[in-house]
Design an enzyme around this catalytic site. Structure first.
Site, PDB file in Angstrom:
ATOM      1  CE  LYS A 189      -3.193   2.960   2.334  1.00  0.00           C
ATOM      2  NZ  LYS A 189      -2.295   4.116   1.980  1.00  0.00           N
ATOM      3  CD  GLU A 263      12.829   4.114   8.676  1.00  0.00           C
ATOM      4  OE1 GLU A 263      12.558   5.133   9.362  1.00  0.00           O
ATOM      5  OE2 GLU A 263      12.920   4.111   7.442  1.00  0.00           O
ATOM      6  CB  CYS A 297      12.450   8.882   8.953  1.00  0.00           C
ATOM      7  SG  CYS A 297      13.350   7.737   7.892  1.00  0.00           S
ATOM      8  CD  GLU A 398       9.811  12.253  12.331  1.00  0.00           C
ATOM      9  OE1 GLU A 398      10.688  11.814  11.572  1.00  0.00           O
ATOM     10  OE2 GLU A 398       8.814  11.596  12.693  1.00  0.00           O
TER      11      GLU A 398
END
Length: 495
Positions: A189, A263, A297, A398
């Site tokens: 996906k 992750e 990331c 983040e």
């Protein structure tokens, strides 16, 4: 790589409606629903994409299960390897098209997306090599009598890959490689913001000889990902994305005890010592966070500079940042394009506002860009905040945008403690000419990757992954394929 020409518009976009790829066929969602994917630089509608739901998840999983039980499940590693090598050649041959799809869908400059060509081919060839290296072991045992024991490695089964939007084609290759090498099957996906290159990659898999149903591309929104995570026919989930969504996936997988690798996010420290080569460290510190508009990331979003060089370093960093070219992703000279969506832009601007409100000072950027070439897209100026304290929101959360927080430090012991004072542990950087300092920092930082005098280096043979809230499991390297294999023990009594 110097880019002088931009390839033509991909022919995939000649089809205004894009269907899913299930069981080797492009099919619409059973509900008939579609969603828009738009160019974040211009607002242009690129395609109306099939919006898969739970019923589409079910048929994709059934197609993957059927392929697993068919000829693919009996195929030898050498034949899988031959198919993967053909796929590597095809991906490289069509990479300009794939890179352009990502540029239009994500907004990343073509000068950046095309750089993934060598990595994509290398990844597929690395995993192709792994396909013939899968082996069990003959093990001694202490059982009475004459008893032989050995292990067999078998594919874990149907894998669900749920991908982020910040590196679409690269992530498709990274997720498909170990699946094909191990003999598993896949329901992938892609993120709803960037589905196009994944669909084209699925077509190339079929062209390479991957049997129908082995690679399925399921497009849709978050509810499709949730249905995929909880589907009882899925044996493993490989997820890359935010920590919050990762937590939800772990909960969904628990009911059927799926194997999971994740992750997730990061708040990576980038640490510059007084003896560093500033000519190299300054531009690297900027691009460690500003590359891909900060949508990485493992971006080095927390910059620690040792006190003796702090003033000079920050002056040079601000000057370099102001030279970065932000603009049209199709301009070969552009270094940074827009962020992916209006929602992401507003989220980042909110973080910028909080930084100012909490007392940080702005050395560069801090605003949305406006004027000719900017008004129709989601362009943000590369931003540096100084006088940041460890408890500020921008120091802890983040942001996933072109925002850098700068700190000063004095000693190794101090910076190690502060660098590790985060629940994340994905990437980190160290800049020093002293070998002892480099080794002490590499051992002391709690992160899956420590880059010394460089940043964001990746290789198919070197594992990548995180500590703590940055996830578990590794991608790339010899460890990666083990997550796609079951180990079966076999006992044979000979007397």
């Amino acid at each position: 790589m110097t880019i002088t020409t931009i390839p033509p518009r991909p022919t995939l976009l000649d089809r205004p409606e894009q269907d899913m790829l299930i069981g080797g066929q492009r099919v619409p969602a059973l509900s008939g629903k579609r969603f828009e994917t738009r160019n974040p630089a211009t607002g242009e509608l690129l395609a109306l994409v099939a919006q898969g739901g739970a019923e589409d998840v079910d048929r994709a999983v059934r197609a993957a299960r059927a392929a697993l039980c068919g000829p693919w499940g009996r195929m030898k590693g050498a034949e899988r390897q031959r198919i993967m090598l053909r796929l590597a050649d095809l991906v490289e041959a069509h990479y300009e098209e794939l890179a352009m799809l990502d540029t239009l869908d994500l907004g990343a400059p073509y000068s950046r997306t095309i750089l993934g060509k060598a990595r994509a081919g290398s990844l597929l060839r690395y995993y192709a090599g792994q396909a013939t290296l899968i082996a069990g072991e003959t093990l001694d045992n202490s059982a009475p009598g004459d008893v032989l024991s050995h292990t067999i490695k078998e594919p874990v089964g149907v894998v669900a890959a749920i991908n982020p939007w910040n590196g679409p084609i690269g992530m498709s290759v990274w997720k498909a490689g170990p699946v094909l090498a191990s003999g598993c099957t896949l329901v992938m996906k892609p993120a709803e913001q960037t589905p196009l290159s994944a669909l084209r990659f699925g077509e190339l898999c079929l062209e390479a000889g991957v049997p129908e149903g082995v690679i399925n591309i399921l497009t849709g929104m978050g509810d499709a990902g949730a249905a995929l995570s909880s589907h009882p026919g899925v044996d493993k989930i490989a997820f890359t994305g935010s920590t919050g969504v990762g937590e939800k996936i772990l909960h969904a997988a628990a009911a059927s005890m799926k194997r999971v690798t994740v992750e997730l996010g990061g708040k990576s420290p980038n640490i510059v010592f007084a003896d560093a080569d500033l000519d190299k460290a300054v531009p690297a510190a900027a691009m460690a966070v500003f590359a891909n508009a900060g949508q990485i990331c493992s971006a080095g979003t927390r910059l620690f500079v040792q006190s003796p060089i702090r003033a000079e370093f920050m002056e040079r960093l601000a000057a370099f940042t102001k030279t970065i070219r932000v603009g049209d992703p199709l301009n070969p000279e552009t270094q940074i394009g827009p962020v992916v969506s209006a929602l992401q832009m507003d989220r980042i601007l909110g973080f910028m506002d909080s930084a100012v409100a909490e007392g940080a000072s702005t050395l560069a950027g801090g605003t949305r860009l406006s004027g000719a070439g900017y008004d129709d897209g989601y362009f943000l100026a590369p931003t540096i905040f100084d006088n940041v304290t460890d408890d500020m929101t921008i120091a802890r959360e983040e942001i996933f945008g072109p925002v850098l927080s700068a700190f000063s430090f004095d000693t190794i012991e101090e910076v190690l403690e502060r660098a590790n004072a985060t629940p994340f542990g994905l990437g980190s950087g160290v800049w020093t000419r002293d070998l002892a300092t480099a080794h002490r920092m590499a051992r002391g930082i709690r992160a899956g990757s420590v880059w010394v005098n460089c940043y964001q280096m990746l290789d198919p043979g070197v594992p990548f992954g995180g500590y703590g809230m940055s996830g578990f499991g590794r991608e790339s390297g010899p460890q990666h394929i083990e997550d796609y294999l079951e180990t079966k023990a076999v006992w044979i009594k000979l007397d």
